[in-house]
Structure formats: structure tokens, C-alpha cells
Design an enzyme around this catalytic site. Structure first.
Site, PDB file in Angstrom:
ATOM      1  CB  CYS A 114      -0.934   0.011   1.201  1.00 61.76           C
ATOM      2  SG  CYS A 114      -2.109  -1.340   1.157  1.00 61.76           S
TER       3      CYS A 114
ATOM      4  CG  HIS B 168      -3.186   3.707   2.212  1.00 64.54           C
ATOM      5  ND1 HIS B 168      -3.584   3.357   0.939  1.00 64.54           N
ATOM      6  CD2 HIS B 168      -3.302   2.575   2.958  1.00 64.54           C
ATOM      7  CE1 HIS B 168      -3.918   2.075   0.923  1.00 64.54           C
ATOM      8  NE2 HIS B 168      -3.755   1.578   2.135  1.00 64.54           N
TER       9      HIS B 168
ATOM     10  CG  ASN C 128      -6.711  -0.565   1.070  1.00 63.93           C
ATOM     11  OD1 ASN C 128      -5.951  -0.132   0.200  1.00 63.93           O
ATOM     12  ND2 ASN C 128      -6.290  -1.091   2.216  1.00 63.93           N
TER      13      ASN C 128
END
Ligand code: UT7
Length: 326
Positions: free
Chosen positions: A115, A252, A282
Site C-alpha cells: 500500500c 492512504h 482500499n
């Protein structure tokens, strides 16, 4: 005296057409729209079509970023793709993007920091440009993350989606008194001690399979806010700025509660935070550049603004980048 700076020339994004809502997921797995929204802020996710590859999403995002930059593919001599879901084990997804854009010069390679990949790729491209290894870079975060989900595991399958975001950076030599532009500083961290809190149970050299995602969500959550705050304070200290100076915080997009927790700890008010987790879920390395593209397209992020990027994910890896938008 002069300084080399990597200036942002344009950003773009691409989301696959197909959308799966929480209610649709609740028909196949033991969950509810209410649980997902309350615990994560996610309302829906985009899912790539069969045969639609990470490099396809990346190329479309790159084309939009080039258009917004007023540049053509031939102007690019560095492509970095941050991805955890490459088209193939090798070659890199970046060379497929290079091929699809019709570029035959320069270099292209992937970065794997899950990520945090886009933030790692921005810092890497910045170093290449500052050291004159390249002139103009396409930095891309692209994922078909839904391909590595166990659709029967409600603790992970409701959380992720597919997409791609891209940024064009250009290395420019500026007089000292004009050097407060572009990427001002980055902090990158990792600690493999935590690998088993978020991982995929497959790999070329271990199982010869791709595997599926496993996560100890509560454990990741526990570490997230502290790690994020650390690298943000680091990037601010390196550049002489304070959290109050930030115009935009682009974190994020894993969980609205983590984003709000980090904002609170850093003293950044919610109206300065770009949030896309509701619509995108996500998307791992794609989440930060897609959030940037949304913030620029709707007129929130403007030239002159001070923008903090941040990400944290598997590894653990975590990082932050401070940018004066141009
Ligand atoms: O992008 C990389 C970084 N990743 C992250 O930052 C993710 C970090 N973690 C999180 O965002 C959160 O931990 C989750 C959203 C994954 C989970 O939220 P939580 O508040 O930490 O819930 P939990 O894991 O503590 O689970 C609470 C309950 C459990 O039931 P019991 O044991 O209390 O009876 C779970 O079994 O919720 C249950 N649960 C669900 N219920 C309905 C877990 N998943 C679901 C689900 N639907 N999808």
C-alpha cells in the site's frame, strides 16, 4: 546557486467500470452494509473486468496524467509502477505500460511496497530526477487487488478494490529563491518484523502460486496511526514546515477511522483531508494517486498548495512525501 527539483506536471486516474456495492457483497458473504460503513467508511469498490490487467489500468491513468500535463508519451524517460498485483511474475508491469504507451527509450521498472508503493515510487523518481538519471517520470500506482482476495473471507474481501493513479514529474533546475516547489522531502520506512500481520499466502519461490490476502486487521490498525504520524513529522522536520502549514493531507485510503485518527493526532482539520475510501475502497498502491487526481480534478488542490502524501501497509512499510503543488 541552484537546486534540482521534481515538479508535478499532471495527475490522472482510471477506475474500472464495474462497481460492487456493500449490499451486493452481503448477498454472498456474511456481512452488512452497516458493518462495512461503520468500521471502514467504504460504500462500494470498483472491480477490473476479466482480461483487464493492471497494466491496462495503469496505462489509462498514465494517458490522463500526460494529457493533464500537456505532454506526450515520448516526453517520458522513466516509468515506475508501484504494484502488488503485477500482470506477470516478470517482466515488470512498467515495461508493459511502456509498450502500451509506445515508448522505446528511457527505463521502466516496478516497485513493491504494497500500500505504500506509490509514496516509495515518488521518492525514488525524485532521486532519479534530482540525479539527472532521467528528465520526466511517470509515477504510477496500479492494482487489480481483487484478484488476490478470498471472496469467502469477510474480514478482507469487503475492504479492497481495483484502480490506478498516475503522476508526471519533471526534473527542473531552479534558482535557490524559487526552489520551494515540487517534492520538498520524503520519509520512507519499513520493518519486516510485522510481515505476518498483512500478507499473501503464496509466491513464486514458496508455493509457485499467487495466493490470497490475510490480515490481522486489529493489529494493523493498532500500529497505523502512530507510524503515519512519525513519517509525517519527519517529512515536516526535514523541510522546516509545520502541520498548520499544510493545505491538503492526502492519506492512504484504507479506513476512514484511521484517516480521521491520523488527522486528529496531527491537528489537521477534516476539511483539509482528501477522502475517497467511500467510493474507491482500499486500492493499495493506487489509493494515494487516485485521491490526488480527485482533489485536483474537483479544484481543491491548486498550484502553490502544500500537500502531504502518506501511506502505510504490508511489510510493514510506511512513508510520507511533502509536495509544493505546481
Ligand atoms: O492498506 C493496508 C493497511 N490496512 C489497514 O490499514 C487495515 C487496518 N484495519 C482495519 O481497517 C480494521 O481493523 C478492519 C476494518 C479490518 C476491522 O475493523 P475492526 O473494528 O478492527 O474489527 P475487528 O477485526 O476487531 O472485528 C470486530 C468484529 C469481529 O467479530 P467478534 O470477534 O467481535 O465477534 C469480526 O469477526 O467484526 C467481525 N467482522 C465482520 N462482521 C461483519 C469482521 N469482518 C466483518 C464483516 N462483516 N465484513
Amino acid at each position: 546557486m541552484t537546486k534540482m527539483r521534481s515538479l508535478v506536471r499532471g495527475v490522472g486516474k482510471y477506475l474500472p467500470e464495474k462497481i460492487i456495492t456493500n449490499d451486493e457483497l452481503a448477498r454472498t458473504v456474511d456481512t452488512t452494509d452497516e458493518w462495512i460503513v461503520q468500521r471502514t467508511g467504504i460504500e462500494q469498490r470498483h472491480v477490473a473486468a476479466d482480461g483487464e490487467l493492471t497494466s491496462d489500468l495503469a496505462t489509462k491513468a498514465a494517458q490522463e496524467a500526460l494529457k493533464n500535463a500537456g505532454l506526450v508519451a515520448g516526453d517520458i524517460d522513466l516509468i515506475i509502477v508501484a504494484t502488488t498485483t503485477p500482470d506477470m511474475t516478470f517482466p515488470s508491469t512498467a515495461v508493459f505500460v511502456q509498450q502500451k504507451l509506445g515508448i522505446h527509450h528511457g527505463m521502466a521498472f516496478d516497485i513493491q511496497a504494497v500500500c505504500s508503493g506509490f509514496v516509495f515510487a515518488v521518492a525514488t523518481a525524485d532521486s532519479y530526477l534530482k540525479n539527472r538519471l532521467a528528465k520526466r517520470a511517470l509515477v504510477i500506482g496500479a492494482e487489480t487487488f481483487t484478484r488476490i482476495l478470498d471472496w469467502e473471507d469477510r474480514t478482507t474481501c469487503v475492504l479492497f478494490g481495483d484502480g490506478a493513479g498516475a503522476m508526471v514529474l519533471e526534473g527542473v533546475e531552479l534558482p535557490d529563491d524559487q526552489a520551494d516547489q515540487g517534492i520538498l522531502g520524503s520519509r520512507l520506512r519499513s520493518d519486516g518484523e510485522h510481515w505476518d500481520k498483512l500478507f499473501v499466502d503464496g509466491g513464486v519461490s514458496s508455493t509457485k502460486t499467487a495466493g490470497v490476502v490475510h490480515m490481522q486487521g486489529r493489529e494493523v490498525f493498532k500500529h497505523a496511526v502512530g507510524m503515519i504520524s512519525d513519517v509525517i513529522h519527519g517529512a515536516l522536520d526535514d523541510t522546516g514546515y509545520e502541520a498548520d502549514d499544510l493545505d491538503w493531507f492526502v492519506p492512504h485510503q484504507a479506513n476512514r477511522r484511521i484517516i480521521e485518527g491520523a488527522g486528529k493526532k496531527l491537528g489537521i482539520p477534516p476539511e483539509k483531508v482528501i477522502v475517497t475510501v467511500d467510493k474507491h475502497a482500499n486500492t493499495s498502491a493506487a489509493s494515494v494517486p487516485m485521491a490526488l487526481a480527485v482533489g485536483v480534478a474537483d479544484g481543491r488542490i491548486k498550484p502553490g498548495d502544500l500537500v502531504m502524501l502518506e501511506a502505510m501497509g504490508g511489510g510493514f512499510t510506511w512513508g510520507a512525501s511533502l509536495i509544493r503543488w505546481t
